[in-house]
Design a protein around this motif. Structure first.
Motif, PDB file in Angstrom:
ATOM      1  N   PHE A 121       6.440  -2.798 -33.730  1.00 10.41           N
ATOM      2  CA  PHE A 121       5.457  -3.630 -33.046  1.00 10.41           C
ATOM      3  C   PHE A 121       4.533  -2.777 -32.173  1.00 10.41           C
ATOM      4  CE2 PHE A 121       4.046  -6.468 -29.592  1.00 10.41           C
ATOM      5  CZ  PHE A 121       3.503  -7.498 -30.338  1.00 10.41           C
ATOM      6  N   GLY A 122       5.092  -1.725 -31.544  1.00  8.18           N
ATOM      7  CA  GLY A 122       4.267  -0.832 -30.736  1.00  8.18           C
ATOM      8  C   GLY A 122       3.183  -0.158 -31.562  1.00  8.18           C
ATOM      9  N   LYS A 123       3.550   0.343 -32.749  1.00  4.60           N
ATOM     10  CA  LYS A 123       2.574   0.964 -33.640  1.00  4.60           C
ATOM     11  C   LYS A 123       1.529  -0.063 -34.101  1.00  4.60           C
ATOM     12  CE  LYS A 123       5.856   4.353 -35.529  1.00  4.60           C
ATOM     13  NZ  LYS A 123       6.579   4.782 -36.748  1.00  4.60           N
ATOM     14  N   PHE A 124       2.023  -1.250 -34.393  1.00  4.25           N
ATOM     15  CA  PHE A 124       1.154  -2.325 -34.875  1.00  4.25           C
ATOM     16  C   PHE A 124       0.117  -2.690 -33.818  1.00  4.25           C
ATOM     17  CE2 PHE A 124       0.300  -6.907 -35.225  1.00  4.25           C
ATOM     18  CZ  PHE A 124      -0.133  -7.003 -36.535  1.00  4.25           C
ATOM     19  N   MET A 125       0.552  -2.861 -32.569  1.00  5.07           N
ATOM     20  CA  MET A 125      -0.367  -3.277 -31.516  1.00  5.07           C
ATOM     21  C   MET A 125      -1.313  -2.147 -31.104  1.00  5.07           C
ATOM     22  SD  MET A 125      -0.063  -6.411 -31.170  1.00  5.07           S
ATOM     23  CE  MET A 125      -1.224  -6.556 -29.802  1.00  5.07           C
ATOM     24  N   ARG A 126      -0.865  -0.911 -31.226  1.00 11.29           N
ATOM     25  CA  ARG A 126      -1.763   0.205 -30.933  1.00 11.29           C
ATOM     26  C   ARG A 126      -2.933   0.204 -31.920  1.00 11.29           C
ATOM     27  NH1 ARG A 126      -0.549   6.774 -31.183  1.00 11.29           N
ATOM     28  NH2 ARG A 126      -2.725   7.369 -31.360  1.00 11.29           N
ATOM     29  N   ALA A 127      -2.621  -0.001 -33.207  1.00 13.26           N
ATOM     30  CA  ALA A 127      -3.683  -0.035 -34.209  1.00 13.26           C
ATOM     31  C   ALA A 127      -4.619  -1.220 -33.969  1.00 13.26           C
ATOM     32  CB  ALA A 127      -3.077  -0.103 -35.610  1.00 13.26           C
ATOM     33  N   TRP A 128      -4.058  -2.364 -33.567  1.00 12.95           N
ATOM     34  CA  TRP A 128      -4.888  -3.531 -33.308  1.00 12.95           C
ATOM     35  C   TRP A 128      -5.741  -3.349 -32.056  1.00 12.95           C
ATOM     36  CZ3 TRP A 128      -7.191  -7.369 -35.408  1.00 12.95           C
ATOM     37  CH2 TRP A 128      -6.702  -7.925 -36.602  1.00 12.95           C
ATOM     38  N   ALA A 129      -5.185  -2.699 -31.044  1.00 14.62           N
ATOM     39  CA  ALA A 129      -5.965  -2.436 -29.825  1.00 14.62           C
ATOM     40  C   ALA A 129      -7.163  -1.563 -30.145  1.00 14.62           C
ATOM     41  CB  ALA A 129      -5.082  -1.773 -28.770  1.00 14.62           C
ATOM     42  N   GLU A 130      -6.940  -0.569 -31.010  1.00 10.76           N
ATOM     43  CA  GLU A 130      -8.042   0.311 -31.399  1.00 10.76           C
ATOM     44  C   GLU A 130      -9.063  -0.447 -32.234  1.00 10.76           C
ATOM     45  OE1 GLU A 130      -8.729   4.818 -33.175  1.00 10.76           O
ATOM     46  OE2 GLU A 130      -6.697   3.976 -33.072  1.00 10.76           O
ATOM     47  N   TYR A 170     -12.972   0.290 -41.088  1.00 10.71           N
ATOM     48  CA  TYR A 170     -12.362   0.312 -42.423  1.00 10.71           C
ATOM     49  C   TYR A 170     -11.034   1.077 -42.405  1.00 10.71           C
ATOM     50  CZ  TYR A 170     -11.522   1.933 -47.194  1.00 10.71           C
ATOM     51  OH  TYR A 170     -10.927   2.240 -48.394  1.00 10.71           O
ATOM     52  N   GLU A 171     -11.024   2.257 -41.780  1.00 10.44           N
ATOM     53  CA  GLU A 171      -9.803   3.057 -41.707  1.00 10.44           C
ATOM     54  C   GLU A 171      -8.677   2.298 -41.002  1.00 10.44           C
ATOM     55  OE1 GLU A 171     -10.917   7.770 -41.583  1.00 10.44           O
ATOM     56  OE2 GLU A 171     -11.140   6.654 -39.708  1.00 10.44           O
ATOM     57  N   LEU A 172      -9.011   1.626 -39.916  1.00 15.24           N
ATOM     58  CA  LEU A 172      -8.002   0.884 -39.158  1.00 15.24           C
ATOM     59  C   LEU A 172      -7.501  -0.315 -39.944  1.00 15.24           C
ATOM     60  CD1 LEU A 172      -9.703   1.108 -35.669  1.00 15.24           C
ATOM     61  CD2 LEU A 172      -7.494   2.107 -36.268  1.00 15.24           C
ATOM     62  N   ARG A 173      -8.401  -0.964 -40.665  1.00 14.67           N
ATOM     63  CA  ARG A 173      -7.976  -2.089 -41.503  1.00 14.67           C
ATOM     64  C   ARG A 173      -7.007  -1.621 -42.594  1.00 14.67           C
ATOM     65  NH1 ARG A 173      -8.736  -7.379 -39.853  1.00 14.67           N
ATOM     66  NH2 ARG A 173     -10.716  -7.569 -38.752  1.00 14.67           N
ATOM     67  N   VAL A 174      -7.295  -0.476 -43.186  1.00 21.93           N
ATOM     68  CA  VAL A 174      -6.405   0.080 -44.206  1.00 21.93           C
ATOM     69  C   VAL A 174      -5.061   0.438 -43.587  1.00 21.93           C
ATOM     70  CG1 VAL A 174      -6.030   2.041 -45.754  1.00 21.93           C
ATOM     71  CG2 VAL A 174      -8.268   0.935 -45.678  1.00 21.93           C
ATOM     72  N   ARG A 175      -5.093   1.069 -42.398  1.00 22.07           N
ATOM     73  CA  ARG A 175      -3.846   1.449 -41.730  1.00 22.07           C
ATOM     74  C   ARG A 175      -2.980   0.226 -41.445  1.00 22.07           C
ATOM     75  NH1 ARG A 175      -4.221   4.051 -35.877  1.00 22.07           N
ATOM     76  NH2 ARG A 175      -5.708   5.404 -37.001  1.00 22.07           N
ATOM     77  N   LEU A 176      -3.605  -0.847 -40.967  1.00 22.43           N
ATOM     78  CA  LEU A 176      -2.860  -2.063 -40.656  1.00 22.43           C
ATOM     79  C   LEU A 176      -2.305  -2.719 -41.924  1.00 22.43           C
ATOM     80  CD1 LEU A 176      -5.179  -3.488 -37.880  1.00 22.43           C
ATOM     81  CD2 LEU A 176      -2.714  -3.115 -37.632  1.00 22.43           C
TER      82      LEU A 176
END
Length: 234
Positions: A147-156, A123-129
């Motif tokens: 894009f780096g921040k975006f992909m880091r959140a998606w990797a997590e 849930y937290e990661l979905r909100v962050r994205l």
């Protein structure tokens, strides 16, 4: 006579004679204040793979009976993994692993500390994205940095909410393929939605492409548009 696993570099029980307890570890220091558990975990597992010791933290190599010839090698290897782990923690986190009997228990304690609930973490990661935007901190952030921040959140997120794997065995439903395509589509939408307003023209162009580009193809197109924008300002 079989070679002892302690001298076989392919064995997880291999005891490196050049071992140093204060070895400089090529990884981030885990810190509660920096909330870098995912990065630390990835770095630490990569380091353990280079030593063939991941089994001591993921629980696949369990403690042998005291009568087993592997008991003392296991104790030595477990102690070394514990030393590496403690060397990669901030001072405030040491108390959480100091009294753990095994590296696996210490690993579990840290996981519970940073991810007490997988559902809540998702849930937290979905909100962050959903809230992630290029230049969201008020600076003139580049597409690459965003894009780096975006992909880091998606990797997590993929760590805790992976694409479901087909379990029926040998099926031809292509369920896994469709799941991965749906995940990339979701990523492409999210990446484009977070672009700053000045790049809305390239976002529209990408969304109208048929067939749609892959996520990384979309990144290249956006970076090219950004480069053109910057050159016209000079």
């Amino acid at each position: 006579m079989a070679e002892s696993p302690t001298v076989d570099p392919e064995s997880p029980y291999y005891i490196d004679p050049d071992y140093e307890s204060n070895e400089n570890l090529p990884m981030a220091i885990l810190s509660k204040s920096e909330d870098n558990y995912f990065i630390w975990k990835s770095d630490f597992l990569l380091f353990l793979r280079s030593k063939n010791k991941t089994g001591f933290v993921d629980g696949t190599i369990q403690q042998p009976e005291p009568t087993s010839p592997l008991y003392h090698p296991w104790k030595t290897c477990n102690a070394r993994v514990m030393c590496w782990m403690r060397s990669s923690l901030s001072e405030k986190l040491l108390i959480y692993v100091t009294f753990a009997e095994t590296a696996h228990k210490a690993w579990v304690y840290l996981r519970i500390l940073f991810v007490p609930s997988v559902d809540f973490k998702i849930y937290e990661l979905r909100v962050r994205l959903a809230m992630l935007r290029q230049g969201g901190d008020g600076d003139d952030e580049s597409v690459g940095s965003y894009f780096g921040k975006f992909m880091r959140a998606w990797a997590e997120l993929s760590e805790y909410d992976p694409v479901p794997e087909c379990k029926c065995g040998g099926c031809h439903c292509e369920g896994v393929k469709r799941g991965k395509e749906a995940r990339e589509k979701e990523q492409r939408y999210g990446f484009l939605m977070g672009l700053k307003k000045e790049l809305s023209f390239v976002r529209t162009r990408i969304m109208l492409m048929d067939p749609p580009p892959s996520l990384h193809e979309a990144l290249v197109l956006v970076e090219q548009a950004e480069s053109v924008m910057k050159s016209t300002r000079i």
